[in-house]
Design a protein around this motif. Structure first.
Motif, mmCIF file in Angstrom:
data_model
loop_
_atom_site.group_PDB
_atom_site.id
_atom_site.type_symbol
_atom_site.label_atom_id
_atom_site.label_comp_id
_atom_site.label_asym_id
_atom_site.label_seq_id
_atom_site.Cartn_x
_atom_site.Cartn_y
_atom_site.Cartn_z
ATOM 1 N N GLN A 78 7.478 5.564 2.301
ATOM 2 C CA GLN A 78 6.249 5.938 3.003
ATOM 3 C C GLN A 78 6.354 7.360 3.540
ATOM 4 O OE1 GLN A 78 4.679 6.571 6.039
ATOM 5 N NE2 GLN A 78 2.680 6.219 5.115
ATOM 6 N N THR A 79 7.442 7.656 4.233
ATOM 7 C CA THR A 79 7.518 8.981 4.848
ATOM 8 C C THR A 79 7.754 10.074 3.810
ATOM 9 O OG1 THR A 79 9.768 8.355 5.377
ATOM 10 C CG2 THR A 79 8.233 8.437 7.189
ATOM 11 N N ILE A 80 8.549 9.760 2.778
ATOM 12 C CA ILE A 80 8.947 10.845 1.894
ATOM 13 C C ILE A 80 7.934 11.073 0.767
ATOM 14 C CG2 ILE A 80 10.352 9.694 0.134
ATOM 15 C CD1 ILE A 80 12.507 11.787 0.818
ATOM 16 N N ILE A 81 7.324 9.992 0.276
ATOM 17 C CA ILE A 81 6.409 10.143 -0.859
ATOM 18 C C ILE A 81 4.968 10.254 -0.401
ATOM 19 C CG2 ILE A 81 5.611 9.152 -3.020
ATOM 20 C CD1 ILE A 81 8.433 9.388 -3.358
ATOM 21 N N VAL A 82 4.567 9.327 0.484
ATOM 22 C CA VAL A 82 3.152 9.261 0.821
ATOM 23 C C VAL A 82 2.795 10.316 1.852
ATOM 24 C CG1 VAL A 82 1.330 7.788 1.699
ATOM 25 C CG2 VAL A 82 3.081 6.838 0.225
ATOM 26 N N GLN A 83 3.546 10.335 2.963
ATOM 27 C CA GLN A 83 3.220 11.326 3.995
ATOM 28 C C GLN A 83 3.685 12.720 3.597
ATOM 29 O OE1 GLN A 83 4.513 10.689 8.003
ATOM 30 N NE2 GLN A 83 3.826 8.575 7.988
ATOM 31 N N GLN A 84 4.747 12.769 2.806
ATOM 32 C CA GLN A 84 5.395 14.033 2.473
ATOM 33 C C GLN A 84 5.561 14.869 3.737
ATOM 34 O OE1 GLN A 84 3.696 15.921 -0.913
ATOM 35 N NE2 GLN A 84 3.554 14.010 -2.043
ATOM 36 N N ASP A 85 5.964 14.161 4.783
ATOM 37 C CA ASP A 85 6.071 14.792 6.093
ATOM 38 C C ASP A 85 7.499 15.281 6.290
ATOM 39 O OD1 ASP A 85 6.094 15.592 8.645
ATOM 40 O OD2 ASP A 85 5.279 13.745 9.497
ATOM 41 N N MET A 86 7.690 16.543 6.017
ATOM 42 C CA MET A 86 9.056 17.051 6.069
ATOM 43 C C MET A 86 9.495 17.387 7.487
ATOM 44 S SD MET A 86 8.706 19.321 2.709
ATOM 45 C CE MET A 86 7.259 18.843 1.811
ATOM 46 N N ASN A 87 8.529 17.446 8.425
ATOM 47 C CA ASN A 87 8.914 17.728 9.802
ATOM 48 C C ASN A 87 9.575 16.510 10.413
ATOM 49 O OD1 ASN A 87 7.549 20.137 9.442
ATOM 50 N ND2 ASN A 87 5.629 19.215 10.134
ATOM 51 N N GLN A 88 8.970 15.345 10.107
ATOM 52 C CA GLN A 88 9.465 14.131 10.735
ATOM 53 C C GLN A 88 10.840 13.766 10.190
ATOM 54 O OE1 GLN A 88 7.374 10.406 10.155
ATOM 55 N NE2 GLN A 88 6.843 10.418 12.291
ATOM 56 N N TRP B 252 0.821 -1.216 0.000
ATOM 57 C CA TRP B 252 0.000 0.000 0.000
ATOM 58 C C TRP B 252 0.850 1.258 0.000
ATOM 59 C CZ3 TRP B 252 -4.450 0.695 -1.864
ATOM 60 C CH2 TRP B 252 -5.411 -0.313 -1.835
ATOM 61 N N VAL B 253 2.133 1.123 0.333
ATOM 62 C CA VAL B 253 3.006 2.295 0.208
ATOM 63 C C VAL B 253 3.142 2.660 -1.267
ATOM 64 C CG1 VAL B 253 5.349 3.146 0.508
ATOM 65 C CG2 VAL B 253 4.285 1.812 2.307
ATOM 66 N N ILE B 254 3.448 1.642 -2.080
ATOM 67 C CA ILE B 254 3.575 1.852 -3.525
ATOM 68 C C ILE B 254 2.240 2.313 -4.107
ATOM 69 C CG2 ILE B 254 4.091 0.712 -5.715
ATOM 70 C CD1 ILE B 254 6.504 0.937 -3.876
ATOM 71 N N LEU B 255 1.193 1.554 -3.787
ATOM 72 C CA LEU B 255 -0.114 1.884 -4.357
ATOM 73 C C LEU B 255 -0.613 3.223 -3.828
ATOM 74 C CD1 LEU B 255 -1.820 -1.610 -4.322
ATOM 75 C CD2 LEU B 255 -0.783 -0.405 -6.226
ATOM 76 N N GLY B 256 -0.300 3.522 -2.556
ATOM 77 C CA GLY B 256 -0.668 4.826 -1.998
ATOM 78 C C GLY B 256 0.008 5.936 -2.787
ATOM 79 N N PHE C 101 -5.335 -1.471 7.952
ATOM 80 C CA PHE C 101 -4.479 -0.406 8.472
ATOM 81 C C PHE C 101 -3.561 0.170 7.392
ATOM 82 C CE2 PHE C 101 -0.351 0.862 10.149
ATOM 83 C CZ PHE C 101 -0.728 1.876 11.011
ATOM 84 N N ASP C 102 -2.849 -0.721 6.680
ATOM 85 C CA ASP C 102 -1.865 -0.263 5.696
ATOM 86 C C ASP C 102 -2.492 0.671 4.673
ATOM 87 O OD1 ASP C 102 -0.183 -1.908 7.004
ATOM 88 O OD2 ASP C 102 0.608 -2.902 5.215
ATOM 89 N N GLN C 103 -3.654 0.253 4.194
ATOM 90 C CA GLN C 103 -4.305 1.040 3.156
ATOM 91 C C GLN C 103 -4.731 2.413 3.675
ATOM 92 O OE1 GLN C 103 -8.209 -0.161 2.142
ATOM 93 N NE2 GLN C 103 -8.141 0.768 0.109
ATOM 94 N N ILE C 104 -5.488 2.415 4.777
ATOM 95 C CA ILE C 104 -6.009 3.677 5.302
ATOM 96 C C ILE C 104 -4.859 4.604 5.663
ATOM 97 C CG2 ILE C 104 -7.418 4.740 7.107
ATOM 98 C CD1 ILE C 104 -9.288 2.998 5.835
ATOM 99 N N PHE C 105 -3.847 4.041 6.321
ATOM 100 C CA PHE C 105 -2.744 4.877 6.780
ATOM 101 C C PHE C 105 -2.031 5.554 5.619
ATOM 102 C CE2 PHE C 105 1.428 5.880 8.459
ATOM 103 C CZ PHE C 105 1.107 6.405 9.691
ATOM 104 N N ASN C 106 -1.932 4.855 4.496
ATOM 105 C CA ASN C 106 -1.224 5.429 3.357
ATOM 106 C C ASN C 106 -2.094 6.339 2.503
ATOM 107 O OD1 ASN C 106 1.585 4.508 3.373
ATOM 108 N ND2 ASN C 106 0.663 2.483 3.361
ATOM 109 N N LEU C 107 -3.390 6.362 2.759
ATOM 110 C CA LEU C 107 -4.251 7.203 1.929
ATOM 111 C C LEU C 107 -4.853 8.370 2.699
ATOM 112 C CD1 LEU C 107 -6.187 4.551 -0.221
ATOM 113 C CD2 LEU C 107 -4.331 6.027 -0.955
ATOM 114 N N TYR C 108 -4.958 8.242 4.030
ATOM 115 C CA TYR C 108 -5.750 9.265 4.713
ATOM 116 C C TYR C 108 -4.932 10.492 5.102
ATOM 117 C CZ TYR C 108 -4.472 8.179 9.654
ATOM 118 O OH TYR C 108 -3.843 8.015 10.845
#
Lengths: 322, 293
Positions: B233-243, A142-146, A256-263
């Motif tokens: 995850q942190t850099i692309i999806v969250q784009q959370d630059m604080n963390q 879900w990281v990739i798909l997110g 969890f994985d899906q929601i966390f990566n999309l919300y």
């Protein structure tokens, strides 16, 4: 003197009991290597699965990390009372239930229909191609798909909104920014990711249908639609019941994985689920006790549901895992 | 075939078109992201790219592979996947061998089975597990990504079911009579015979390790220890630059859509590479492994 006489084996026969012929002595003295082989796995599971269990006591405490499990004050069921009283917690439980229910239903319906349609394809190469493609998304995280979905669903020029606005007279849709659309997106993308993989079990059931049934129905004059209706579909019902029953155990796992990566904070109200809530409350905000209580609430309900589901599956369809 | 009605022929054509369309839908997002990653930055940010690169260039990949933080995360991801898979396969195969014995041949088997299966039903959950890993001093250690999930009970049961079905009892007894002990039996008989099943489960374990991101996020407090999945995850999806301690280099990775796309695609690439092998095995593996005696 009664002596064992090797030359008169007939005498010994009634004395010796084995019904089966001599069995290698795997037992007792040769058992220790087996224990040794299980030992590493046993220790790891003991440490990482069982050792955290006493930590659940936190749910009945006002846990402070610097006091530890032994000195943190006990407050009884206070944390569980909070789950019922805090509107946010109630909302989160409702979201979880709602999202996972829709997922369960469509994750049953779509693969069922898809397996039926695939079953009508007689060109094997085509069939194998379709299978290769639809199974693929299951293996991507879900990281990739997110990452991909956030890009494709964006309102300023995301591919999906581009296609939709060119086909329909509508404004770009906030798929990930509006609560209701978020739920919709989560359910659809989950079905998209896994419907192919869920089809495997139905295809296996189809392969198990007795071919002579089809031959007999052909002689009786049934066409392909009648065959599907009276042979194929009834043949798939048992496995559908098993899969459906077993998925009840997952009713509080909304992904969890899906929601966390999309919300994002915009959709917390309608998209937050138990697991993401536990993570934010427990690990990010540091309210360990309340987080654990919410998690435990989920675990216990899931435990009861899983046990009930397996019992039901065993009763209705004679299914067992091992 | 017997008479094929016109309506069935029409149905077949529509059906195949529909299935082809669904297949396309399943891979379209990947094709799109691949197209973006090979496009010129201007074309990508003007949303001109659909399913084919516009102004083809490999700049994005050069930039990504030129970034030290990305490379470090890639390295951690690969290390974690290789070590983790070897470690858990070794342990699971040995345990599955022992547990594939009959109850009367292995006293204590029933206890072990319940011991393992119970964890599938109930677990302590996120926070107690996190505190335990912390207490064990595994924070920021690679072992935090390998040990806690090393034993996957479901995979272990698949393995042991496979052993029961595919290894002929007679062969094992012959080995015993020839004086082979349990260890010898595992390596000389079980391993060669069950190679397809072991390969399948190994691939599943590899995919799992490569895709795991959450453990990296909670157990690694230093972002330099992130495996690739967590990094993405942190850099692309969250784009959370604080963390993240965003350096100028990281900003580079974030700002450009084509560079983001290239990183996502690199994250997916190993899965795509093993997928043909995986796909050949997994249907058979799953079906065979789930056969009960």
């Amino acid at each position: 003197m009664k002596k064992k006489d090797p030359q008169q084996p007939a005498d010994q026969l009634p004395v010796r009991t084995p019904v089966r012929p001599a069995k290698p002595k795997w037992n007792l003295q040769r058992n220790w290597p087996l224990h040794l082989l299980v030992f590493p796995a046993f220790v790891l599971v003991l440490i990482f699965q069982y050792a955290p269990l006493p930590g659940l006591i936190m749910a009945f405490q006002e846990f402070k990390p610097w006091l530890g499990y032994f000195d943190s004050p006990f407050i009884g069921l206070e944390q569980f009372r909070k789950i019922i009283e805090i509107p946010q917690a109630r909302q989160v439980i409702w979201n979880t239930f709602l999202i996972s229910s829709f997922k369960i239903v469509f994750q049953l319906l779509v693969p069922f229909v898809f397996a039926l349609l695939l079953n009508e394809v007689r060109i094997m190469v085509f069939k194998r191609f379709v299978q290769s493609f639809v199974y693929l998304p299951h293996f991507l995280s879900w990281v990739i798909l997110g990452g991909i979905l956030i890009d494709m669903l964006s309102t300023d020029g995301g591919l999906i909104n581009q296609v939709l606005t060119s086909l329909l007279p509508i404004e770009p849709i906030f798929f990930l920014g509006d609560g209701d659309w978020f739920r919709f997106t989560v359910i659809v993308s989950d079905v998209w990711k896994d419907f192919g993989f869920s089809t495997i079990v139905f295809l296996a059931a189809l392969a198990g249908i007795d071919p002579s049934l089809y031959e007999a129905s052909l002689i009786d004059g049934a066409n392909r639609f009648k065959q599907a209706l009276y042979i194929t579909i009834p043949g798939m019902i048992p496995i559908t019941i098993v899969v459906g029953t077993l998925s009840l155990g997952n009713i509080l796992n909304a992904g969890f994985d899906q929601i966390f990566n999309l919300y994002n904070p915009l959709v917390y109200q309608k998209g937050d689920i138990i697991d993401t809530y536990v993570y934010r409350i427990g690990l990010l905000s540091g309210d360990y006790s309340f987080g654990t209580a919410v998690g435990m609430f989920k675990s216990i309900i899931s435990f009861v549901l899983i046990v009930a589901a397996y019992r039901m599956a065993y009763k209705f369809a004679n299914y067992r895992i091992f | 075939m017997h008479h094929i009605s016109t309506s069935y022929r029409v149905f077949t054509i529509i059906n195949m078109l529909l299935l082809a369309f669904l297949s396309f839908l399943c891979i379209a997002p990947l094709i799109h992201i691949l197209a973006v990653s090979f496009s010129g930055p201007a074309a990508a940010s003007a949303n001109l790219v659909k399913m084919w690169p516009v102004n083809f260039t490999t700049d994005a990949y050069e930039q990504t592979f030129g970034n030290a933080n990305f490379l470090r995360a890639l390295g951690t991801g690969v290390t974690r996947t290789v070590l983790g898979t070897l470690f858990s396969m070794a342990l699971m195969v040995l345990a599955a061998y022992a547990l594939s014995k009959e109850n009367q041949d292995f006293r204590g088997r029933t206890f072990y089975m319940w011991f393992f299966v119970f964890t599938m039903l109930l677990n302590a959950g996120l926070i107690p597990t996190y505190i335990l890993v912390q207490k064990l001093g595994l924070i920021n250690s690679l072992w935090a990504l390998i040990l806690p999930q090393a034993i996957n009970i479901f995979n272990m049961i698949l393995l042991l079911n496979f052993f029961r079905v595919s290894v002929p009892k007679a062969l094992e007894e012959a080995a015993y009579i020839d004086g082979a002990g349990h260890f010898r039996t595992v390596f000389s008989i079980y391993l060669p015979i069950s190679l397809p099943a072991i390969a399948t489960i190994s691939l599943f374990t590899m995919v799992w390790h490569w895709n795991s991101w959450f453990d990296g996020m909670i157990y690694m407090t230093d972002t330099r220890n992130y495996p690739l999945a967590t990094f993405l995850q942190t850099i692309i999806v969250q784009q959370d630059m604080n963390q993240l301690n965003v350096s100028a280099e990281d900003m580079e990775l974030l700002s450009d859509r084509t560079v983001r796309a290239s990183q996502v695609f690199i994250g997916a690439a190993p899965i795509l590479l093993v997928y043909p092998f995986l796909q050949r095995f997994f249907v058979k593996g799953i079906v065979m492994g789930s056969v009960k005696e």
